[in-house]
Write a protein that holds these residues in place. Structure first.
Motif, PDB file in Angstrom:
ATOM      1  N   THR A  92       0.852  -1.192   0.000  1.00 38.55           N
ATOM      2  CA  THR A  92       0.000   0.000   0.000  1.00 38.55           C
ATOM      3  C   THR A  92       0.886   1.239   0.000  1.00 38.55           C
ATOM      4  O   THR A  92       2.106   1.151   0.199  1.00 38.55           O
ATOM      5  N   ASP A  93       0.270   2.393  -0.219  1.00 36.97           N
ATOM      6  CA  ASP A  93       1.051   3.634  -0.206  1.00 36.97           C
ATOM      7  C   ASP A  93       1.709   3.860   1.159  1.00 36.97           C
ATOM      8  O   ASP A  93       2.848   4.334   1.241  1.00 36.97           O
ATOM      9  N   GLU A  95       2.636   1.505   3.377  1.00 35.47           N
ATOM     10  CA  GLU A  95       3.751   0.554   3.513  1.00 35.47           C
ATOM     11  C   GLU A  95       4.932   0.964   2.644  1.00 35.47           C
ATOM     12  O   GLU A  95       6.093   0.812   3.040  1.00 35.47           O
TER      13      GLU A  95
END
Length: 353
Positions: A92-93, A95
């Motif tokens: 994800t963005d 992470e």
């Protein structure tokens, strides 16, 4: 000989003694090794560079000019370590941002600059002389404190010479004993032969600059005369060949810039940066010059971060030792910028914009 043991027992130290079973000629070589340290030229003899090098403003400039080429920082290294296979993940963005922060911290560690300090003074402290021990043996006895947790700098090491002299160990003897009882990874008891002048010249001819500097950091302490001789030799070779970018985005680029600025040899570096259109880095080098040489003629010039070319021009007009070369580089840069701007205007006119 027992005097060192008595001193150590009084201090509550654990000692290990080593007999250097070399002939008497090697015994006589100890003072010669100590004197050899003072004959090696150092570029930092005038004053101690450490306070300036560790100044927060200087560190900020050196880190900024080092750059962040991650492909170069995390490149494959031939260090005999097993390579781990690549791993692919869907992130994800959030992470991805955390992973970038982690990589930035790793890059910061890999770009940690070796310290720049003044060359150490030779150790010539004589504790006592006992004529009764003259001719007792043909070798020296070295007594080393092997107490756990003692740093190599503070470790108690004394030497009993064959002539009965009890003295503090020289730096060469300290380095050898520390490596025997407390070995450091990557360091050898006997220095690498690559640092011999003939071998060093061959390696530098192959442009293995970073390899030599990394090896010097592993083998020597920063204040060791040999370390400063080797690093100075590499820096002077880079200056003569003007191939500074080989060390860009490595931990050695900052000390290189500091070395050149300290010795007032930044003109070729500035010329190269102008030719590569890296004006902000060139302006940072000039700011570093002002911090190291506050008595320079252009030190009072107001530095405008938004006008790096004006900062370089101020240095060129008042402090440069190769003014003509810098002036030609600036003129060539301005002509390129003007031609590029004119080309963009022509393209816009052709499209009716």
């Amino acid at each position: 000989m027992m005097e060192a043991v008595r001193v150590a027992a009084t201090a509550g130290l654990r000692l290990a003694w080593t007999a250097v079973t070399s002939p008497a000629a090697r015994v006589a070589a100890v003072p010669r090794l100590a004197r050899a340290c003072t004959t090696i030229p150092s570029k930092y003899d005038e004053r101690d560079p450490a306070p300036l090098f560790f100044d927060p403003n200087v560190q900020e400039i050196l880190k900024r000019v080092t750059g962040r080429n991650y492909d170069k920082i995390f490149r494959r290294r031939y260090d005999e370590k097993r390579l781990s296979p690549p791993k692919y993940e869907f992130l994800t963005d959030e992470e991805l941002g955390e992973l970038r922060e982690e990589m930035e911290k790793k890059a910061e560690t890999l770009l940690q600059m070796p310290p720049v300090v003044k060359q150490r003074e030779p150790i010539m402290d004589v504790l006592s002389r006992d004529p009764a021990l003259v001719g007792f043996d043909t070798c020296r006895y070295i007594f080393t404190d092997i107490t756990y947790g003692v740093t190599d700098r503070k470790r108690f090491i004394v030497v009993r010479d064959a002539d009965g002299t009890l003295r503090q160990a020289s730096w060469e003897e300290r380095d050898r004993m520390n490596q025997i009882y407390n070995p450091q990874p990557g360091r050898k008891i006997r220095s690498h032969r690559v640092f011999e002048e003939e071998n060093l010249k061959n390696v530098l001819d192959r442009e293995e600059y970073e390899f030599v500097l990394d090896l010097a950091c592993a083998q020597f302490e920063p204040d060791d005369p040999e370390y400063q001789r080797v690093t100075g030799r590499v820096y002077e070779t880079l200056e003569a060949r003007r191939c500074y970018q080989i060390l860009h985005s490595t931990r050695h680029y900052g000390p290189l810039c500091f070395y050149l600025t300290w010795n007032k040899k930044i003109d070729n570096l500035l010329t190269t940066l102008i030719q590569q259109e890296m004006l902000s880095e060139g302006a940072d080098i000039v700011r570093l010059y002002y911090l190291i040489h506050p008595d320079s003629k252009s030190a009072g010039h107001h530095v405008d971060l938004s006008l790096p070319l004006e900062t370089i021009k101020a240095y060129m007009e008042q402090d440069s030792l190769q003014r003509a070369k810098l002036q030609l580089a600036i003129q060539a840069y301005q002509e390129i910028v003007q031609q590029r701007h004119q080309c963009q205007e022509d393209v816009k006119a052709a499209h009716g914009l």
